[in-house]
Design a protein around this motif. Sequence first.
Motif, PDB file in Angstrom:
ATOM      1  N   ILE A 314       8.735   4.029  12.656  1.00 33.04           N
ATOM      2  CA  ILE A 314       8.920   3.214  11.156  1.00 33.04           C
ATOM      3  C   ILE A 314       7.921   2.591  11.079  1.00 33.04           C
ATOM      4  CG2 ILE A 314       9.901   1.616   9.030  1.00 33.04           C
ATOM      5  CD1 ILE A 314      12.168   2.432  10.239  1.00 33.04           C
ATOM      6  N   VAL A 315       6.436   3.000  10.322  1.00 30.09           N
ATOM      7  CA  VAL A 315       5.474   2.252   9.681  1.00 30.09           C
ATOM      8  C   VAL A 315       5.088   1.590   9.427  1.00 30.09           C
ATOM      9  CG1 VAL A 315       2.678   2.432  10.274  1.00 30.09           C
ATOM     10  CG2 VAL A 315       4.257   3.566  12.552  1.00 30.09           C
ATOM     11  N   VAL A 316       5.508   0.239   8.471  1.00 32.03           N
ATOM     12  CA  VAL A 316       4.899  -0.373   7.572  1.00 32.03           C
ATOM     13  C   VAL A 316       3.125  -0.973   7.994  1.00 32.03           C
ATOM     14  CG1 VAL A 316       6.174  -1.876   5.981  1.00 32.03           C
ATOM     15  CG2 VAL A 316       7.705  -0.728   6.911  1.00 32.03           C
ATOM     16  N   ARG A 317       2.887  -0.979   6.744  1.00 29.27           N
ATOM     17  CA  ARG A 317       1.658  -1.123   6.463  1.00 29.27           C
ATOM     18  C   ARG A 317       1.608  -2.132   5.369  1.00 29.27           C
ATOM     19  NH1 ARG A 317      -0.100  -1.594  11.916  1.00 29.27           N
ATOM     20  NH2 ARG A 317      -0.352   0.542  13.009  1.00 29.27           N
ATOM     21  N   ASP A 318       0.824  -3.212   5.276  1.00 31.06           N
ATOM     22  CA  ASP A 318       0.653  -4.157   4.031  1.00 31.06           C
ATOM     23  C   ASP A 318       1.560  -4.113   2.715  1.00 31.06           C
ATOM     24  OD1 ASP A 318      -1.014  -4.999   5.235  1.00 31.06           O
ATOM     25  OD2 ASP A 318      -3.080  -3.081   4.838  1.00 31.06           O
ATOM     26  N   LEU A 319       2.602  -3.653   3.315  1.00 35.44           N
ATOM     27  CA  LEU A 319       3.735  -3.072   1.818  1.00 35.44           C
ATOM     28  C   LEU A 319       4.224  -4.551   1.281  1.00 35.44           C
ATOM     29  CD1 LEU A 319       5.628  -1.332   1.476  1.00 35.44           C
ATOM     30  CD2 LEU A 319       7.316  -2.143   2.804  1.00 35.44           C
ATOM     31  N   GLN A 320       4.001  -3.988  -0.119  1.00 35.90           N
ATOM     32  CA  GLN A 320       4.966  -5.172  -1.147  1.00 35.90           C
ATOM     33  C   GLN A 320       5.377  -4.332  -2.353  1.00 35.90           C
ATOM     34  OE1 GLN A 320       1.695  -7.985  -2.254  1.00 35.90           O
ATOM     35  NE2 GLN A 320       1.919  -7.844  -4.739  1.00 35.90           N
ATOM     36  N   VAL A 321       6.563  -5.448  -2.976  1.00 34.21           N
ATOM     37  CA  VAL A 321       7.584  -4.093  -3.500  1.00 34.21           C
ATOM     38  C   VAL A 321       7.575  -5.503  -4.665  1.00 34.21           C
ATOM     39  CG1 VAL A 321       9.902  -4.426  -4.622  1.00 34.21           C
ATOM     40  CG2 VAL A 321       8.930  -3.515  -1.893  1.00 34.21           C
ATOM     41  N   THR A 322       6.876  -4.923  -6.058  1.00 36.98           N
ATOM     42  CA  THR A 322       6.681  -6.306  -7.478  1.00 36.98           C
ATOM     43  C   THR A 322       8.090  -5.408  -8.255  1.00 36.98           C
ATOM     44  OG1 THR A 322       4.664  -6.795  -6.572  1.00 36.98           O
ATOM     45  CG2 THR A 322       5.090  -7.418  -8.873  1.00 36.98           C
ATOM     46  N   TYR A 323       8.753  -6.524  -9.093  1.00 39.05           N
ATOM     47  CA  TYR A 323       9.396  -5.861 -10.271  1.00 39.05           C
ATOM     48  C   TYR A 323       8.968  -6.376 -11.362  1.00 39.05           C
ATOM     49  CZ  TYR A 323      12.946  -4.174  -6.979  1.00 39.05           C
ATOM     50  OH  TYR A 323      13.157  -2.674  -5.991  1.00 39.05           O
ATOM     51  N   GLY A 324       8.191  -6.100 -11.921  1.00 36.15           N
ATOM     52  CA  GLY A 324       7.216  -6.571 -13.323  1.00 36.15           C
ATOM     53  C   GLY A 324       6.843  -7.455 -12.469  1.00 36.15           C
ATOM     54  N   ALA A 325       6.290  -8.871 -13.299  1.00 34.87           N
ATOM     55  CA  ALA A 325       5.772 -10.270 -12.385  1.00 34.87           C
ATOM     56  C   ALA A 325       6.122 -10.856 -11.750  1.00 34.87           C
ATOM     57  CB  ALA A 325       5.904 -10.864 -13.636  1.00 34.87           C
ATOM     58  N   LYS A 326       7.194 -10.518 -10.730  1.00 37.68           N
ATOM     59  CA  LYS A 326       7.507 -11.104 -10.051  1.00 37.68           C
ATOM     60  C   LYS A 326       7.509  -9.986  -8.108  1.00 37.68           C
ATOM     61  CE  LYS A 326      11.691 -12.983 -11.718  1.00 37.68           C
ATOM     62  NZ  LYS A 326      12.622 -14.033 -11.628  1.00 37.68           N
ATOM     63  N   THR A 327       7.164 -11.036  -7.186  1.00 40.80           N
ATOM     64  CA  THR A 327       6.513 -10.491  -6.439  1.00 40.80           C
ATOM     65  C   THR A 327       8.474 -10.862  -5.375  1.00 40.80           C
ATOM     66  OG1 THR A 327       4.709 -10.708  -5.883  1.00 40.80           O
ATOM     67  CG2 THR A 327       5.349 -10.159  -3.800  1.00 40.80           C
ATOM     68  N   ILE A 328       8.696  -9.610  -4.741  1.00 41.98           N
ATOM     69  CA  ILE A 328      10.348  -9.687  -4.272  1.00 41.98           C
ATOM     70  C   ILE A 328       9.615  -9.327  -2.969  1.00 41.98           C
ATOM     71  CG2 ILE A 328      11.736  -9.189  -3.687  1.00 41.98           C
ATOM     72  CD1 ILE A 328      11.769  -9.696  -6.738  1.00 41.98           C
ATOM     73  N   ILE A 329       8.770  -8.573  -2.481  1.00 40.23           N
ATOM     74  CA  ILE A 329       8.199  -9.067  -1.398  1.00 40.23           C
ATOM     75  C   ILE A 329       6.890  -8.431  -1.006  1.00 40.23           C
ATOM     76  CG2 ILE A 329       8.224  -7.645   0.877  1.00 40.23           C
ATOM     77  CD1 ILE A 329      10.622  -8.103   0.656  1.00 40.23           C
ATOM     78  N   HIS A 330       6.746  -9.847  -0.059  1.00 34.65           N
ATOM     79  CA  HIS A 330       5.036 -10.074  -0.214  1.00 34.65           C
ATOM     80  C   HIS A 330       4.249  -9.715   0.987  1.00 34.65           C
ATOM     81  CE1 HIS A 330       4.885 -13.922  -2.844  1.00 34.65           C
ATOM     82  NE2 HIS A 330       5.987 -14.052  -2.886  1.00 34.65           N
ATOM     83  N   PRO A 331       3.052  -9.283   1.287  1.00 33.99           N
ATOM     84  CA  PRO A 331       2.325  -8.317   2.116  1.00 33.99           C
ATOM     85  C   PRO A 331       2.640  -8.352   3.252  1.00 33.99           C
ATOM     86  CG  PRO A 331       0.421  -9.042   0.227  1.00 33.99           C
ATOM     87  CD  PRO A 331       2.347  -9.426  -0.265  1.00 33.99           C
TER      88      PRO A 331
END
Length: 552
Positions: A314-331
């Motif tokens: 598994i490779v994760v690079r600069d992953l960010q998850v945003t729902y609308g204006a809220k950032t759930i997972i920061h990079p």
Amino acid sequence: MKLTWSQRVGVVLFGVFVLVAVFGPVVSTISPFAIDASRLLPPSSDYWLGTNAIGQDIFSQLVHGARTTLYTGLMVAIISTLISVSLGLLAGYSRRLDPLLNGLANMLLVLPSLLLILIVASFTGGGTWQLILTLGLLTWPGYMKLIRASVLSLKEREFIRLAQMYHASTGYILFRHLLPFIWPLIRAKFVLSFGSAVAAEASLSFLGIGDPSSVSWGKMLQDAFSRTQTFITDAWLWMIVPPALAIMIVTVALALIGESKMTGNRFAAALNRKASRVVPVKEMERKTGCEEPCVDGAALGCHLAADDQQPAAIVVRDLQVTYGAKTIIHPISFEVKMGSITSLVGESGSGKTTMARTIYGLVPHISVSGTVMIDGHHIYLRDEPCTMQRWVDAAYIFQDPRNSFNPIMTIGRQFYETMRLQSSKEQKHAAAVAALAEVQLGAHVMNLYPHQLSGGMLSRALIALALVNKPKVLIADEPTGALDPIVKREVFDLLVHKVKEHHMTLLLITHDIPAALHISDEMIVLQDGVQVQGEQKQLYLGQGKRLYPQYG
């Protein structure tokens, strides 16, 4: 399905009239249109229900009319139900078709249905099939909207999402997964449409809108009420009562057949979904730096260390998850090495489940930025579909196994759906039984439904389902969260044992920090969607071990 006493009564009453419609003309050899008797004769051995105002046999008209009325009701129920089900499934499942189909249904619901039926029936000539098509095409919107609402809820269930990710066709999902769930609604719609069509046909025929070349119960009433002799004499007793009583008994019988106390409860239980949890998200600076080499004996070196020669599963690079204006997972960036066990820990609401779902591809593309790869397959490509075969290249174990299984399919059928390495049903059955045996479950589980298994057995079955194709990567999201401590430890140890036995890569999401420290090669700590590193990480893991010493 076990019938209630009221349903049995309804079936018997309705069955009597079906037999009358099928075999009645054999008993009554007189044509319903023949005028070969005196007018207004009372019931006798020759004319069982007497004759009407022009000398026609009323019993012959009643049994032949049963054919017309029941046939009309049956065809209207079939047409209306098919339209309601097909359009309801399409509207609920397809976002593109939903506005069009739902708008059409709303438009027809706004219009006065009886007036519309009268107008259309009057201008179509009043034939039997014109009447059937008119009633069938104008009586579907109400139940279509109920089916649409049910499908909108059902398609968010996890087993539907898994079927979609497994590239199941739309038709397969609609007919194999969604259609069985809405069967109570389909059954109710068919029965109610049948009864309504019988009453509507009688009403329209009574008003003179019907096929003049055929006899029906409504036409018998229309003919009786149009004759002044009907009420001057006692003729109304055999001219009006038999067809009116037949219409009433048939509609009551259909109402009894459609009555079921358990249908609504079962359907409501099937649609019951766990309430979603809203977690407040705080902005926090991303911390950098490499973790310490080990904490309490667990190898916690840098996730991206160059000296580790194991390839990354598994490779994760600069992953960010945003729902609308809220950032759930920061990079965030990390790697999970092939054949290793990596644990993702953190407080409730820290983003662990969102991270796991994102890695597996369960989060909409629009909410994800960065790169995620599993065994070399890109999960989020903007212009190309994901090439990873779920359940084969990677598998996912959800928190609650009851939401992962389709409750109206046997465990065996759900195993067969995920198996692609075996060609024949016999091979699939043998592989599924072997997988269940690995988790200490017998072959009889294949024939059981999810509700027939306990929580521990269902968790074991889900582990077997995830392992049956021997995937290279396994993501387990708190697989023992809903179990008691003793069963939790057994299932946890079983999962780890099987992962090591089959040389899989495991990404484990858990709250049990001591257990994670005991079995993991790497540890990732999340707090408010941010990866915790350095001294703060060691402090968090140390506190977790002191709070939960049972695995120490």
